[in-house]
Design an enzyme around this catalytic site. Structure first.
Site, PDB file in Angstrom:
ATOM      1  N   ASP A   1       0.850  -1.187   0.000  1.00 31.83           N
ATOM      2  CA  ASP A   1       0.000   0.000   0.000  1.00 31.83           C
ATOM      3  C   ASP A   1       0.890   1.243   0.000  1.00 31.83           C
ATOM      4  O   ASP A   1       1.896   1.291   0.717  1.00 31.83           O
ATOM      5  CB  ASP A   1      -0.907  -0.005   1.226  1.00 31.83           C
ATOM      6  CG  ASP A   1      -2.022   1.017   1.129  1.00 31.83           C
ATOM      7  OD1 ASP A   1      -1.719   2.228   1.144  1.00 31.83           O
ATOM      8  OD2 ASP A   1      -3.190   0.620   1.034  1.00 31.83           O
TER       9      ASP A   1
ATOM     10  N   ASN B   1     -13.461  -2.942   1.791  1.00 31.65           N
ATOM     11  CA  ASN B   1     -14.454  -1.877   1.688  1.00 31.65           C
ATOM     12  C   ASN B   1     -15.365  -2.196   0.506  1.00 31.65           C
ATOM     13  O   ASN B   1     -14.898  -2.566  -0.559  1.00 31.65           O
ATOM     14  CB  ASN B   1     -13.781  -0.526   1.479  1.00 31.65           C
ATOM     15  CG  ASN B   1     -12.887  -0.157   2.645  1.00 31.65           C
ATOM     16  OD1 ASN B   1     -13.186  -0.453   3.787  1.00 31.65           O
ATOM     17  ND2 ASN B   1     -11.766   0.469   2.357  1.00 31.65           N
TER      18      ASN B   1
ATOM     19  N   GLY C   1     -16.107   3.772   1.956  1.00 29.65           N
ATOM     20  CA  GLY C   1     -14.688   3.865   2.221  1.00 29.65           C
ATOM     21  C   GLY C   1     -13.802   3.384   1.083  1.00 29.65           C
ATOM     22  O   GLY C   1     -12.590   3.430   1.183  1.00 29.65           O
ATOM     23  N   GLN C   2     -14.404   2.937  -0.005  1.00 26.66           N
ATOM     24  CA  GLN C   2     -13.641   2.388  -1.132  1.00 26.66           C
ATOM     25  C   GLN C   2     -13.253   3.509  -2.082  1.00 26.66           C
ATOM     26  O   GLN C   2     -14.099   4.196  -2.625  1.00 26.66           O
ATOM     27  CB  GLN C   2     -14.493   1.339  -1.859  1.00 26.66           C
ATOM     28  CG  GLN C   2     -13.770   0.597  -2.940  1.00 26.66           C
ATOM     29  CD  GLN C   2     -14.634  -0.503  -3.554  1.00 26.66           C
ATOM     30  OE1 GLN C   2     -15.770  -0.727  -3.157  1.00 26.66           O
ATOM     31  NE2 GLN C   2     -14.075  -1.169  -4.534  1.00 26.66           N
TER      32      GLN C   2
ATOM     33  N   HIS D   1     -10.551  -5.144  -3.810  1.00 30.48           N
ATOM     34  CA  HIS D   1      -9.229  -5.382  -3.241  1.00 30.48           C
ATOM     35  C   HIS D   1      -9.362  -5.551  -1.735  1.00 30.48           C
ATOM     36  O   HIS D   1     -10.289  -5.037  -1.127  1.00 30.48           O
ATOM     37  CB  HIS D   1      -8.242  -4.256  -3.577  1.00 30.48           C
ATOM     38  CG  HIS D   1      -8.655  -2.903  -3.105  1.00 30.48           C
ATOM     39  ND1 HIS D   1      -9.660  -2.156  -3.710  1.00 30.48           N
ATOM     40  CD2 HIS D   1      -8.197  -2.150  -2.077  1.00 30.48           C
ATOM     41  CE1 HIS D   1      -9.792  -1.000  -3.080  1.00 30.48           C
ATOM     42  NE2 HIS D   1      -8.920  -0.973  -2.082  1.00 30.48           N
TER      43      HIS D   1
ATOM     44  N   HIS E   1      -7.347  -5.260   1.974  1.00 28.09           N
ATOM     45  CA  HIS E   1      -6.222  -4.727   2.725  1.00 28.09           C
ATOM     46  C   HIS E   1      -5.779  -5.812   3.701  1.00 28.09           C
ATOM     47  O   HIS E   1      -6.585  -6.303   4.488  1.00 28.09           O
ATOM     48  CB  HIS E   1      -6.620  -3.475   3.516  1.00 28.09           C
ATOM     49  CG  HIS E   1      -6.977  -2.312   2.659  1.00 28.09           C
ATOM     50  ND1 HIS E   1      -6.106  -1.273   2.430  1.00 28.09           N
ATOM     51  CD2 HIS E   1      -8.116  -2.021   1.977  1.00 28.09           C
ATOM     52  CE1 HIS E   1      -6.692  -0.385   1.637  1.00 28.09           C
ATOM     53  NE2 HIS E   1      -7.912  -0.828   1.354  1.00 28.09           N
TER      54      HIS E   1
END
Length: 110
Positions: free
Chosen positions: A29, A82, A86-87, A93, A95
């Site tokens: 990230d 998310n 919050g995406q 994907h 986290h």
């Protein structure tokens, strides 16, 4: 239309790749919230968790286990997904985060 993750998968954008196979790419990230913060991105595109195929969700589950094994932290990690809320990128994907395992982070040279 291609999004940021499509461009990382196709190598148009650079990324620090931790793991990759035919179905998924795992990258660091850019804005980590933990010592280990990886993004698990399926190559089969779906906008979010709800729209993903069961096959893609199985790939993601398998990849979570693989990453935990590679980092040797099978019993100490967090997964965040998310789904709209919050995406930031409309491409499914996960986290993968932990405060352990950073000594086992090695990136592919591609």
């Amino acid at each position: 239309m291609d999004d940021t993750f499509d461009k990382i998968i196709s190598r148009e954008y650079p990324a620090k790749i931790f793991y990759e196979d035919d179905d998924v790419i795992v990258i660091q990230d850019l804005y980590p919230k933990a010592p280990v913060h990886l993004l698990l991105i399926p190559k089969e595109k779906s906008k979010n968790f709800y729209e993903a195929s069961l096959e893609t969700l199985a790939v993601m589950g398998r990849t979570v286990k693989k990453v935990a094994e590679l980092l040797k932290i099978e019993d100490h990690f967090q997964i965040q997904v998310n789904n709209g809320y919050g995406q930031e990128i409309a491409h499914l994907h996960y986290h993968f985060m932990s405060d352990r395992g950073s000594e086992n982070l090695t990136f592919l040279d591609k």
